[in-house]
Scaffold this motif. Structure first.
Motif, PDB file in Angstrom:
ATOM      1  N   GLY A 174      89.743  50.693  83.194  1.00  0.00           N
ATOM      2  CA  GLY A 174      88.912  51.667  82.209  1.00  0.00           C
ATOM      3  C   GLY A 174      89.048  51.726  80.954  1.00  0.00           C
ATOM      4  N   TRP A 175      88.221  51.737  80.144  1.00  0.00           N
ATOM      5  CA  TRP A 175      88.277  51.772  78.597  1.00  0.00           C
ATOM      6  C   TRP A 175      87.230  52.486  77.972  1.00  0.00           C
ATOM      7  N   HIS A 176      87.084  53.673  78.029  1.00  0.00           N
ATOM      8  CA  HIS A 176      86.090  54.468  77.223  1.00  0.00           C
ATOM      9  C   HIS A 176      85.878  54.246  75.833  1.00  0.00           C
ATOM     10  N   HIS A 177      84.534  53.967  75.361  1.00  0.00           N
ATOM     11  CA  HIS A 177      84.221  53.944  73.907  1.00  0.00           C
ATOM     12  C   HIS A 177      84.888  52.808  73.277  1.00  0.00           C
ATOM     13  N   TYR A 178      85.279  51.540  73.967  1.00  0.00           N
ATOM     14  CA  TYR A 178      85.971  50.591  73.104  1.00  0.00           C
ATOM     15  C   TYR A 178      85.382  50.174  71.949  1.00  0.00           C
ATOM     16  N   ASN A 179      84.247  50.259  72.125  1.00  0.00           N
ATOM     17  CA  ASN A 179      83.576  49.647  70.558  1.00  0.00           C
ATOM     18  C   ASN A 179      82.733  50.869  70.280  1.00  0.00           C
ATOM     19  N   GLY A 180      82.869  52.027  70.490  1.00  0.00           N
ATOM     20  CA  GLY A 180      82.041  53.213  70.270  1.00  0.00           C
ATOM     21  C   GLY A 180      80.989  53.900  71.064  1.00  0.00           C
ATOM     22  N   TRP A 181      80.298  53.021  71.583  1.00  0.00           N
ATOM     23  CA  TRP A 181      79.212  53.713  72.485  1.00  0.00           C
ATOM     24  C   TRP A 181      79.168  52.989  73.665  1.00  0.00           C
ATOM     25  N   GLN A 182      79.945  52.231  74.290  1.00  0.00           N
ATOM     26  CA  GLN A 182      80.201  51.392  75.245  1.00  0.00           C
ATOM     27  C   GLN A 182      81.450  51.531  75.933  1.00  0.00           C
ATOM     28  N   ALA A 194      80.734  46.542  81.444  1.00  0.00           N
ATOM     29  CA  ALA A 194      80.673  47.484  80.724  1.00  0.00           C
ATOM     30  C   ALA A 194      79.324  47.976  80.390  1.00  0.00           C
ATOM     31  N   LEU A 195      79.223  49.395  80.444  1.00  0.00           N
ATOM     32  CA  LEU A 195      77.825  49.994  80.140  1.00  0.00           C
ATOM     33  C   LEU A 195      77.744  51.126  79.206  1.00  0.00           C
ATOM     34  N   PRO A 196      76.672  51.299  78.532  1.00  0.00           N
ATOM     35  CA  PRO A 196      76.438  52.308  77.654  1.00  0.00           C
ATOM     36  C   PRO A 196      77.059  53.742  77.777  1.00  0.00           C
ATOM     37  N   GLU A 197      77.406  54.504  76.874  1.00  0.00           N
ATOM     38  CA  GLU A 197      77.753  55.844  77.469  1.00  0.00           C
ATOM     39  C   GLU A 197      76.480  56.597  76.893  1.00  0.00           C
ATOM     40  N   GLU A 198      75.898  57.549  77.286  1.00  0.00           N
ATOM     41  CA  GLU A 198      74.975  58.519  76.913  1.00  0.00           C
ATOM     42  C   GLU A 198      73.446  57.688  76.983  1.00  0.00           C
ATOM     43  N   VAL A 244      74.421  46.481  77.998  1.00  0.00           N
ATOM     44  CA  VAL A 244      75.070  46.483  79.195  1.00  0.00           C
ATOM     45  C   VAL A 244      75.662  45.103  79.228  1.00  0.00           C
ATOM     46  N   SER A 245      76.982  45.039  79.527  1.00  0.00           N
ATOM     47  CA  SER A 245      77.767  43.683  79.654  1.00  0.00           C
ATOM     48  C   SER A 245      77.865  43.274  80.997  1.00  0.00           C
ATOM     49  N   ARG A 248      90.701  30.971  91.920  1.00  0.00           N
ATOM     50  CA  ARG A 248      91.323  29.724  91.198  1.00  0.00           C
ATOM     51  C   ARG A 248      90.179  29.295  90.451  1.00  0.00           C
ATOM     52  N   THR A 249      89.252  30.077  89.799  1.00  0.00           N
ATOM     53  CA  THR A 249      88.164  29.682  88.724  1.00  0.00           C
ATOM     54  C   THR A 249      88.578  29.868  87.445  1.00  0.00           C
ATOM     55  N   ALA A 250      88.052  29.065  86.394  1.00  0.00           N
ATOM     56  CA  ALA A 250      88.262  29.361  84.999  1.00  0.00           C
ATOM     57  C   ALA A 250      87.622  30.579  84.806  1.00  0.00           C
ATOM     58  N   PRO A 251      87.917  31.196  83.705  1.00  0.00           N
ATOM     59  CA  PRO A 251      87.195  32.321  83.125  1.00  0.00           C
ATOM     60  C   PRO A 251      85.579  31.891  82.895  1.00  0.00           C
ATOM     61  N   GLY A 252      84.672  32.853  83.163  1.00  0.00           N
ATOM     62  CA  GLY A 252      83.273  32.477  83.101  1.00  0.00           C
ATOM     63  C   GLY A 252      82.789  33.214  81.879  1.00  0.00           C
ATOM     64  N   PRO A 253      81.363  33.188  81.580  1.00  0.00           N
ATOM     65  CA  PRO A 253      80.674  33.521  80.713  1.00  0.00           C
ATOM     66  C   PRO A 253      80.359  35.128  80.682  1.00  0.00           C
ATOM     67  N   VAL A 254      80.317  35.680  79.444  1.00  0.00           N
ATOM     68  CA  VAL A 254      79.954  37.298  79.485  1.00  0.00           C
ATOM     69  C   VAL A 254      78.549  37.252  79.060  1.00  0.00           C
ATOM     70  N   PHE A 255      77.617  38.078  79.647  1.00  0.00           N
ATOM     71  CA  PHE A 255      76.418  38.157  79.147  1.00  0.00           C
ATOM     72  C   PHE A 255      76.083  39.687  78.500  1.00  0.00           C
ATOM     73  N   THR A 256      75.568  39.957  77.430  1.00  0.00           N
ATOM     74  CA  THR A 256      75.158  41.435  77.211  1.00  0.00           C
ATOM     75  C   THR A 256      73.885  41.497  76.659  1.00  0.00           C
ATOM     76  N   SER A 257      73.077  42.459  76.919  1.00  0.00           N
ATOM     77  CA  SER A 257      71.747  42.562  76.645  1.00  0.00           C
ATOM     78  C   SER A 257      71.545  44.346  76.256  1.00  0.00           C
ATOM     79  N   GLY A 258      70.587  44.647  75.762  1.00  0.00           N
ATOM     80  CA  GLY A 258      70.264  45.737  75.342  1.00  0.00           C
ATOM     81  C   GLY A 258      70.118  46.195  74.106  1.00  0.00           C
ATOM     82  N   ALA A 259      69.578  47.342  73.448  1.00  0.00           N
ATOM     83  CA  ALA A 259      69.771  47.703  71.996  1.00  0.00           C
ATOM     84  C   ALA A 259      69.485  46.807  71.272  1.00  0.00           C
ATOM     85  N   GLY A 260      68.448  45.880  71.475  1.00  0.00           N
ATOM     86  CA  GLY A 260      67.816  44.981  70.463  1.00  0.00           C
ATOM     87  C   GLY A 260      68.722  43.714  70.517  1.00  0.00           C
TER      88      GLY A 260
END
Length: 189
Positions: free
Chosen positions: A72-80, A134-138, A143-144, A152-164
């Motif tokens: 877990g990692w609270h507020h890693y970028n401020g609000w997420q 990752a989810l937003p606080e408050e 949302v990521s 044994r898979t290679a790392p996959g893509p990350v999708f993030t959406s919300g807040a415009g």
């Protein structure tokens, strides 16, 4: 030290510096500023395996590595906040069927489909392969999600959406690098 560990430490340091600068500039109301990030003890292999069993999916290898760095990692970028192993087991949105995660994922799917941004990685046709990381606080922020991995898979893509915004990244490493770049840009202002 792994590259992911280095990124975690750099993001935490940048976010902490940003918070201290903002509070120093406006000490009368420190609650208005980005909260300090909080790291936790590493998840054990048993905790990570329990999450995979609970979700019925393998976690992306970089997601597993992140949990082994900080559970877990609270507020890693401020609000997420990045979810910890207990979040997957105890938060009601991760109950399998009829969950609020299904509703949240569907709402973000609709937002993603409506976004005008060019799509680097299309969302997977099977929405159930997306795992929230990752989810937003408050209730504010993005949302990521990451596509479920395999043993044994290679790392996959990350999708993030919300807040415009609607963005995709090649991997969790690329996503965190973009977060660090964003924090550094804020510090340079």
């Amino acid at each position: 030290m792994s590259g992911l560990q280095t990124l975690v430490e750099a993001i935490t340091a940048a976010a902490t510096t940003l918070y201290a600068r903002d509070v120093a500039a406006h000490p009368e109301n420190p609650d208005l500023w980005t909260p300090n990030p909080t790291l936790f003890s590493p998840a054990t292999e048993e905790q990570i395996s329990t999450v995979e069993q609970h979700l019925g999916k393998y976690l992306d290898p970089l997601h597993r590595e992140l949990l082994a760095i900080t559970d877990g990692w609270h507020h890693y970028n401020g609000w997420q906040s990045f979810l910890g192993s207990d979040d997957y087991l105890t938060r009601p949105q991760f109950v399998r069927s009829g969950s609020s995660w299904d509703e949240l994922r569907d709402a973000n799917w609709a937002f993603w489909d409506a976004a005008d941004a060019p799509v680097r990685h299309p969302l997977p046709a099977d929405r159930t392969t997306l795992i929230p990381i990752a989810l937003p606080e408050e209730g504010y922020g993005a949302v990521s999600s990451i596509v479920a991995g395999g043993p044994r898979t290679a790392p996959g893509p990350v999708f993030t959406s919300g807040a415009g915004l609607a963005e995709s990244f090649d991997s969790l490493n690329d996503y965190l690098t973009a977060e660090l770049d964003s924090l550094n840009q804020q510090l340079d202002r």
